[in-house]
Design a protein around this motif. Structure first.
Motif, short mmCIF file in Angstrom:
data_model
loop_
_atom_site.label_atom_id
_atom_site.label_comp_id
_atom_site.label_asym_id
_atom_site.label_seq_id
_atom_site.Cartn_x
_atom_site.Cartn_y
_atom_site.Cartn_z
N ILE A 1 0.83 -1.20 0.00
CA ILE A 1 0.00 0.00 0.00
C ILE A 1 0.87 1.25 0.00
CG2 ILE A 1 -1.69 1.33 1.30
CD1 ILE A 1 -2.88 -1.09 0.00
N LYS A 2 1.99 1.20 0.73
CA LYS A 2 2.89 2.35 0.80
C LYS A 2 3.47 2.66 -0.57
CE LYS A 2 7.12 4.04 3.03
NZ LYS A 2 8.20 3.72 3.99
N GLU A 3 3.98 1.63 -1.25
CA GLU A 3 4.55 1.83 -2.58
C GLU A 3 3.51 2.36 -3.56
OE1 GLU A 3 6.40 -0.82 -6.29
OE2 GLU A 3 6.32 -1.67 -4.25
N ALA A 4 2.31 1.76 -3.53
CA ALA A 4 1.24 2.20 -4.42
C ALA A 4 0.85 3.64 -4.13
CB ALA A 4 0.04 1.28 -4.30
N GLY A 5 0.80 3.99 -2.84
CA GLY A 5 0.42 5.34 -2.45
C GLY A 5 1.44 6.38 -2.91
N ILE A 6 2.72 6.05 -2.76
CA ILE A 6 3.78 6.99 -3.16
C ILE A 6 3.72 7.24 -4.67
CG2 ILE A 6 6.28 7.26 -3.43
CD1 ILE A 6 6.58 5.82 -0.72
N TRP A 7 3.63 6.15 -5.45
CA TRP A 7 3.62 6.31 -6.90
C TRP A 7 2.32 6.94 -7.40
CZ3 TRP A 7 7.10 6.51 -10.57
CH2 TRP A 7 8.37 6.01 -10.30
N SER A 8 1.21 6.67 -6.74
CA SER A 8 -0.04 7.34 -7.11
C SER A 8 0.07 8.84 -6.90
CB SER A 8 -1.21 6.78 -6.28
OG SER A 8 -1.47 5.43 -6.60
N ALA A 9 0.67 9.21 -5.75
CA ALA A 9 0.86 10.64 -5.46
C ALA A 9 1.79 11.28 -6.48
CB ALA A 9 1.42 10.81 -4.05
N ILE A 10 2.83 10.54 -6.90
CA ILE A 10 3.78 11.08 -7.89
C ILE A 10 3.09 11.35 -9.22
CG2 ILE A 10 5.78 10.47 -9.33
CD1 ILE A 10 6.97 9.09 -6.86
N TRP A 11 2.27 10.37 -9.69
CA TRP A 11 1.59 10.55 -10.97
C TRP A 11 0.57 11.67 -10.91
CZ3 TRP A 11 3.32 9.23 -15.42
CH2 TRP A 11 4.15 8.12 -15.57
N VAL A 12 -0.14 11.79 -9.81
CA VAL A 12 -1.10 12.89 -9.68
C VAL A 12 -0.35 14.23 -9.62
CG1 VAL A 12 -2.81 13.95 -8.15
CG2 VAL A 12 -2.89 11.50 -8.58
N ALA A 13 0.76 14.27 -8.91
CA ALA A 13 1.55 15.50 -8.82
C ALA A 13 2.09 15.90 -10.20
CB ALA A 13 2.71 15.31 -7.84
N LEU A 14 2.53 14.92 -10.98
CA LEU A 14 3.02 15.22 -12.33
C LEU A 14 1.89 15.76 -13.21
CD1 LEU A 14 5.33 12.11 -12.96
CD2 LEU A 14 6.06 14.50 -12.72
N ALA A 15 0.69 15.18 -13.07
CA ALA A 15 -0.46 15.67 -13.84
C ALA A 15 -0.80 17.11 -13.43
CB ALA A 15 -1.66 14.76 -13.63
N VAL A 16 -0.80 17.38 -12.13
CA VAL A 16 -1.09 18.73 -11.65
C VAL A 16 -0.03 19.71 -12.15
CG1 VAL A 16 -1.25 20.19 -9.60
CG2 VAL A 16 -2.37 17.95 -9.64
N ALA A 17 1.25 19.30 -12.10
CA ALA A 17 2.33 20.16 -12.57
C ALA A 17 2.18 20.45 -14.07
CB ALA A 17 3.68 19.49 -12.30
N PHE A 18 1.80 19.43 -14.82
CA PHE A 18 1.59 19.63 -16.25
C PHE A 18 0.45 20.62 -16.49
CE2 PHE A 18 -0.35 18.61 -20.34
CZ PHE A 18 0.76 18.59 -21.18
N GLY A 19 -0.66 20.46 -15.76
CA GLY A 19 -1.79 21.37 -15.90
C GLY A 19 -1.42 22.80 -15.53
N LEU A 20 -0.62 22.96 -14.47
CA LEU A 20 -0.18 24.30 -14.08
C LEU A 20 0.76 24.89 -15.12
CD1 LEU A 20 0.42 23.79 -10.24
CD2 LEU A 20 -1.50 24.93 -11.37
N GLY A 21 1.56 24.01 -15.76
CA GLY A 21 2.42 24.47 -16.85
C GLY A 21 1.59 25.00 -18.01
N LEU A 22 0.51 24.30 -18.33
CA LEU A 22 -0.40 24.79 -19.38
C LEU A 22 -1.01 26.14 -18.99
CD1 LEU A 22 -2.40 21.62 -20.54
CD2 LEU A 22 -0.68 22.89 -21.83
N LEU A 23 -1.36 26.26 -17.71
CA LEU A 23 -1.94 27.51 -17.22
C LEU A 23 -0.97 28.67 -17.40
CD1 LEU A 23 -4.20 29.03 -15.67
CD2 LEU A 23 -3.06 28.33 -13.55
N PHE A 24 0.30 28.42 -17.07
CA PHE A 24 1.32 29.47 -17.16
C PHE A 24 1.66 29.82 -18.60
CE2 PHE A 24 5.86 30.67 -17.41
CZ PHE A 24 5.83 31.82 -16.63
N LEU A 25 1.72 28.79 -19.47
CA LEU A 25 2.18 29.01 -20.85
C LEU A 25 1.05 29.35 -21.81
CD1 LEU A 25 4.74 26.06 -21.15
CD2 LEU A 25 5.26 28.49 -20.84
#
Length: 322
Positions: free
Chosen positions: A34-58
């Motif tokens: 569960i810990k490994e799955a949680g960490i990687w789930s958080a990473i993928w969601v964070a990357l998606a959010v970062a990408f969306g914020l990049g679109l917002l900025f650019l």
């Protein structure tokens, strides 16, 4: 949004690097905690959010809003897909230490095939604007079917192999047991598939069927192929970790089908209104902020009510009869 070939190439290259890293980390067969799955789930969601914020900025608020609406929709639809993945794993009796590998390859296959669907959808939409009527009607029909299945408790009861998978099994033959992570082995001088290969094909081909709902749905939120592709990619690449993270909670999401049916029906109506507007009919169109807010609200309500009802059912079943 005008995306250059260089931006497309850079995006695909970055996704390939992320996939390679994910594959390297999960290369050795093991039980995913569960810990490994949680960490990687958080990473993928964070990357998606970062990408969306990049679109917002650019690019501004419109593309960013379309990406987040598409990502949340695809993510919620992918949770529904996990019900079927659980049935596939059970049907083929996949050992727990191999399930991560099966999902990784299956999702990768699905991503490649969905890219083809997205390209085809973009070509059709650019040539035939009336296709929005078809997409809208299809989503409304799918929403109605989801409600009917949920009411009669027929949704996700069993997994049946599709005709393509059965044809492949007849053509190549299937070994009677798993051989580690091998996809093909020699039996009596004949090269045959292992159950590992069969279940990967089952995951990949099943996701293509799910794309028949999700691709029209996201095109109802944005007509930009770049946003459609990236939203699908981020939603799919976190699916493997999500499987292990919320696998035990799936049975408690009793109202998920109702929520998804409302979302699909809403997007279907949005597509029909857009088609009418393109045809010169003066009708109101649903904006991206309204779409995003509606999707988030529906998911929040159905998740909350699902957990409340499940908790009540568990409490009632635990209470001894008088």
């Amino acid at each position: 949004m005008n995306v250059s070939f260089g931006a497309w190439a850079l995006t695909v290259a970055a996704l390939c690097v992320l996939i390679a890293i994910d594959f390297a980390i999960g290369r050795k067969p093991h039980d995913v905690s569960i810990k490994e799955a949680g960490i990687w789930s958080a990473i993928w969601v964070a990357l998606a959010v970062a990408f969306g914020l990049g679109l917002l900025f650019l690019e501004g608020g419109q593309p960013a809003g379309e990406f987040f609406a598409g990502f949340i929709t695809e993510k919620s639809l992918s949770v529904d897909n996990l019900f079927v993945f659980v049935l596939i794993m059970a049907k083929f009796a996949v050992p727990s230490q191999y399930q991560a590998r099966v999902l990784m390859i299956g999702v990768l296959m699905a991503l490649v095939m969905r890219a083809g669907f997205i390209a085809a959808g973009a070509a059709i939409i650019s040539t035939f604007s009336w296709v929005f009527y078809i997409f809208g009607a299809f989503l409304i029909w799918t929403a109605w079917k989801l409600v009917q299945d949920a009411r009669h408790e027929e949704h996700h009861e069993d997994y049946q192999e599709n005709k393509l998978l059965k044809a492949v099994e007849r053509r190549f033959g299937v070994a009677d047991r798993y051989h580690g992570t091998k996809l093909f082995v020699l039996e009596n001088g004949k090269r045959v598939m292992t159950p590992m290969m069969v279940v990967m094909l089952a995951i990949g081909s099943t996701d293509v069927l799910f794309a028949l709902d999700s691709i029209p749905a996201i095109y109802g939120l944005t007509e930009d192929p770049y946003i459609v592709f990236t939203a699908n990619a981020f939603a799919l690449m976190g699916l493997r970790q999500l499987y292990f993270l919320i696998g035990g909670l799936l049975s408690r999401l009793v109202h998920l089908s109702y929520g998804l049916s409302i979302i699909l029906g809403f997007i279907g109506v949005k597509l029909v209104l857009h088609a009418l507007h393109e045809s010169g009919v003066h009708v109101p169109e649903i904006s991206v902020p309204v779409s995003l807010g509606f999707i988030v609200l529906v998911l929040a309500i159905t998740t909350t009510t699902s957990l409340i009802v499940s908790k009540k059912q568990n409490t009632d079943s635990a209470t001894p009869p008088r």
